[in-house]
Design a protein around this motif. Sequence first.
Motif, short mmCIF file in Angstrom:
data_model
loop_
_atom_site.label_atom_id
_atom_site.label_comp_id
_atom_site.label_asym_id
_atom_site.label_seq_id
_atom_site.Cartn_x
_atom_site.Cartn_y
_atom_site.Cartn_z
N ASN A 92 14.51 14.39 -6.10
CA ASN A 92 14.07 15.77 -5.97
C ASN A 92 13.14 15.88 -4.78
OD1 ASN A 92 14.61 17.74 -8.39
ND2 ASN A 92 14.38 15.70 -9.25
N GLY A 93 13.08 17.06 -4.19
CA GLY A 93 12.09 17.28 -3.15
C GLY A 93 11.07 18.29 -3.64
N LEU A 94 9.80 18.08 -3.30
CA LEU A 94 8.76 19.03 -3.67
C LEU A 94 8.15 19.58 -2.38
CD1 LEU A 94 6.81 17.04 -6.42
CD2 LEU A 94 8.75 18.58 -6.72
N VAL A 95 8.11 20.90 -2.26
CA VAL A 95 7.49 21.50 -1.08
C VAL A 95 6.00 21.65 -1.34
CG1 VAL A 95 7.43 23.50 0.44
CG2 VAL A 95 9.59 22.77 -0.55
N VAL A 96 5.19 21.08 -0.44
CA VAL A 96 3.73 21.19 -0.58
C VAL A 96 3.14 21.68 0.75
CG1 VAL A 96 3.62 19.38 -2.33
CG2 VAL A 96 3.34 18.78 0.08
N ASP A 97 1.90 22.16 0.69
CA ASP A 97 1.27 22.70 1.90
C ASP A 97 1.03 21.62 2.94
OD1 ASP A 97 1.32 25.04 0.62
OD2 ASP A 97 -0.85 25.29 0.40
N SER A 98 0.55 20.45 2.47
CA SER A 98 0.36 19.33 3.38
C SER A 98 0.17 18.06 2.57
CB SER A 98 -0.87 19.56 4.28
OG SER A 98 -2.05 19.44 3.51
N VAL A 99 0.44 16.93 3.20
CA VAL A 99 0.24 15.66 2.51
C VAL A 99 -1.00 15.02 3.11
CG1 VAL A 99 1.18 13.36 2.10
CG2 VAL A 99 2.66 15.36 1.97
N SER A 100 -1.92 14.57 2.26
CA SER A 100 -3.19 14.08 2.78
C SER A 100 -3.20 12.58 3.04
CB SER A 100 -4.33 14.43 1.82
OG SER A 100 -4.10 15.66 1.21
N GLU A 101 -3.12 11.79 1.98
CA GLU A 101 -3.32 10.36 2.19
C GLU A 101 -2.81 9.57 0.99
OE1 GLU A 101 -7.52 9.39 1.99
OE2 GLU A 101 -7.85 11.26 0.90
N VAL A 102 -2.83 8.25 1.15
CA VAL A 102 -2.56 7.38 0.02
C VAL A 102 -3.90 6.93 -0.53
CG1 VAL A 102 -1.57 5.19 -0.74
CG2 VAL A 102 -0.36 6.58 0.94
N LEU A 103 -4.10 7.13 -1.82
CA LEU A 103 -5.39 6.84 -2.44
C LEU A 103 -5.30 5.64 -3.37
CD1 LEU A 103 -6.53 10.36 -3.68
CD2 LEU A 103 -7.64 9.02 -1.89
N ARG A 104 -6.34 4.87 -3.38
CA ARG A 104 -6.47 3.83 -4.40
C ARG A 104 -7.75 4.14 -5.16
NH1 ARG A 104 -4.06 -1.37 -3.28
NH2 ARG A 104 -5.85 -2.31 -4.27
N ILE A 105 -7.59 4.49 -6.40
CA ILE A 105 -8.79 4.83 -7.16
C ILE A 105 -8.82 4.05 -8.46
CG2 ILE A 105 -9.06 7.16 -6.19
CD1 ILE A 105 -7.78 8.18 -8.85
N PRO A 106 -9.99 3.71 -8.92
CA PRO A 106 -10.08 3.05 -10.22
C PRO A 106 -9.74 4.04 -11.32
CG PRO A 106 -12.28 3.42 -9.29
CD PRO A 106 -11.30 3.86 -8.25
N SER A 107 -9.00 3.60 -12.32
CA SER A 107 -8.55 4.55 -13.34
C SER A 107 -9.73 5.07 -14.16
CB SER A 107 -7.53 3.89 -14.26
OG SER A 107 -8.10 2.80 -14.92
N GLY A 108 -10.85 4.38 -14.09
CA GLY A 108 -12.03 4.80 -14.85
C GLY A 108 -12.56 6.17 -14.46
N ILE A 109 -12.33 6.58 -13.23
CA ILE A 109 -12.87 7.87 -12.82
C ILE A 109 -11.96 9.04 -13.15
CG2 ILE A 109 -14.24 6.81 -10.97
CD1 ILE A 109 -12.19 8.14 -9.02
N VAL A 110 -10.82 8.74 -13.80
CA VAL A 110 -9.91 9.84 -14.18
C VAL A 110 -10.31 10.39 -15.53
CG1 VAL A 110 -7.53 10.48 -14.68
CG2 VAL A 110 -8.02 8.83 -12.86
N GLU A 111 -10.48 11.68 -15.58
CA GLU A 111 -10.85 12.32 -16.84
C GLU A 111 -9.66 13.10 -17.38
OE1 GLU A 111 -14.34 14.62 -16.47
OE2 GLU A 111 -15.59 12.87 -15.94
N PRO A 112 -9.61 13.23 -18.71
CA PRO A 112 -8.50 13.99 -19.28
C PRO A 112 -8.53 15.44 -18.81
CG PRO A 112 -10.15 13.51 -20.94
CD PRO A 112 -10.51 12.72 -19.73
N PRO A 113 -7.37 16.10 -18.79
CA PRO A 113 -7.32 17.47 -18.28
C PRO A 113 -8.14 18.40 -19.18
CG PRO A 113 -5.25 16.89 -19.31
CD PRO A 113 -6.06 15.64 -19.25
N PRO A 114 -8.74 19.41 -18.58
CA PRO A 114 -9.49 20.38 -19.38
C PRO A 114 -8.53 21.17 -20.25
CG PRO A 114 -9.27 21.14 -17.12
CD PRO A 114 -8.69 19.76 -17.16
#
Lengths: 150, 607
Positions: A92-114
């Motif tokens: 599938n293709g997704l149209v987005v406004d712009s692509v920023s970067e590739v991120l590496r983040i620790p999963s600890g900083i992810v919070e559940p959705p509000p």
Amino acid sequence: METSTVAENVLQLVSFTLANEEYAVDILNVQEINRITEITKVPNAPDHVEGVVNLRGKVIPVINLRKKFGLPEKGAGDTTRIIIMDIQGVTNGLVVDSVSEVLRIPSGIVEPPPVTANMSSKFIKGIAKLENRLIILIDIDKMMGEAVQV
Amino acid sequence: MTDEIDEMEEIIIEFIAEAEESLDKIEPLFVELEQKGEDKDLLNDIFRSMHTIKGAAGFLGFQLIVSVAHSSENIMKKLRDREISLSKELMDVILKSIDMLRLLLEHLKAKDGMEEDIAPLVKELEDALNTAISGTGIAEEPGEPVESGTAATVAENIEPREEPETAGIPESAQNPDAQTGSSPAGQQETAEVAQAAKDNAQKPKETPQNLRVDIERIDKVMDLAGEVVLVRNRLLNISKYFNRNYSVDSQTETLMETVSFLDRVTSDLQIAVMKMRMQPIKKVLSKFPRLVRDISASVNKEVELIIHGEGTEVDKSVIEHIGDPMTHILRNSIDHGLESTEERIAKGKPPKGTVIINIFQKGNQIVIEVSDDGQGIDIEKLKKKAIEKGLLTEEDARKMSDDAATDIIFMPGSSTKEFATELSGRGVGMDVVKTNISLLNGYVEVSTEKDAGTTFKICIPLTLAIIQALMVEVSGAKYAIPLSPIEETRKVSKEEIENITGQNVIVIRDKVCPLFELNILLGNGSNGNNGNEPDHKYIVVIAMGDRRFCIAVDSLLGQEEVVIKTLEGIDTTSSYVLGATITGDGKVVFILDVAGMSRKLFELIKL
């Protein structure tokens, strides 16, 4: 989520913007990122289906994420990109406004959705808090699963 | 033989494929045998095939298969040696043993490790044999029971020529009409099969060379050939451009020559690949004689099945999908179409009903006709039923022409039989047939005459991968319309278009034909001309069965050969699109689903 864990508890994501918000998807789903090409409109298709494109001889559907998320429409610009994703075997293709970067983040900083009544919030896997920005992690399987059924 | 599992696996797969082919081959022979009486060649043939299965199974240690094959082979041996004579009971039990063999093969294939209890069947086979022997008055000891799993049985069953390492190979050489279907032997008529098989057995070395190829590999080649076609189309466009603008350059001429050579080769390649996927439709038909026998026995009717054109070759995808709809139509013809024997005699018809399957190629379409000489469809009764079930209003029914009325049987939920029988009328109606066939991009129509019979005519394209299409344009967007249902194209003036109760129509050779704007059908809103109707329009006249309608477009761009690409990831059920293709300039163009369009449109206007 587990599949993206390279070292312990590190998520690799591709981040992009939509209407001034920053979003991210799991890098393993991303096949490639293309500039916007000619999109052929699909007759009588749901609104968020932008059309189809020719990806080296393969015809793949393109979803407009702004429309999918109920955001105001915006014409294609210089930074507009199509993120080509492999979602459960379907390209599938997704149209987005712009692509920023590739991120590496620790999963600890992810919070559940509000918990909100927002209809698109069910596609949100979590929110990553970085120093001075928030990144919305999209549950792409859930989102496309629904898009395909429409 | 080595101990390697892979090799063993391969041999087993080979064995299963061959055994299934043998069963496919002998099943119709049994039915033929029943009709012809005791034909020695036929019996020999059946006996030999059964023996081969038994031998190979014995070698591989599939004891259940050996036992079943052995018992039914015993009967055939006695039949062949004219020690017993053929009876219906005997035939029933033999056919049962074939079903069992198939089942056992299925288990092997699925590797589910399940076993069937074959003891009752083996006993039944032996009993049948004993009864037959005592019936004919010939004193004969009963068929020797199989000694399970002993080396003696196995050894006895293997013919000397079957060296262990090559166990599967001699058989494949004897089965030229096997898988690939590209060999001439694959087109034999059933009547010739017996003779051909005999010939093959006598000179196995001279049979054409066949290769078993994984279908996925062929499909891959097919995909690649499709890509080459697209590149060829692009190159043709580019070379035309050079020819226009740089015709003085000598290299341009070389380019033109090279491209036109590529053009020819590509077309040949395409045909060659397509032929690789082509198989004689016989593959599907071989189960029908048996099916007809079983159905007619269960409804107590005498039926003769005649098949013409079973050598016709069709694409693999067609073979895969045509079996079910044909089975359904056959059941319907025998169960509903043909009268009971008494009724037939009362009507002065021959007591035995006839069902004819006629298959032929017409242009780039395959036509399959299934006709019976039964009572025909009672149109009044059909209409009444449809009204009762709320499928039609009384007014609609009155207005309906007889031709249109026969189409009622394709509506979901219509079945004219008063009571559901074991075979048909279980609520799964002919609408399933219609759906299945439209999935193949084809259509089905029915014609009927009271007391003379009913004919179902199925038309499907030869292949599903590449089609001829007419390219059209509306409001700047290109679309491809499959060429086969197009009857004609015309340029019409504004004055020729009339409006009857809100529906645009046009008169073509004294026939009124509804006219639709493609733009509106495709949900593009208005016709894109801002109310300024041009003086002329182009229309494409589509004929689906006996329905005819016109589509108005802005311009006709010409005919093109297009490769159908399936659309994944979007739901196209309401978009009148059956796929997409990529044109010479790399753009995506949708191929319109005119069959779907016709269905929808005629539902709406109820013509």
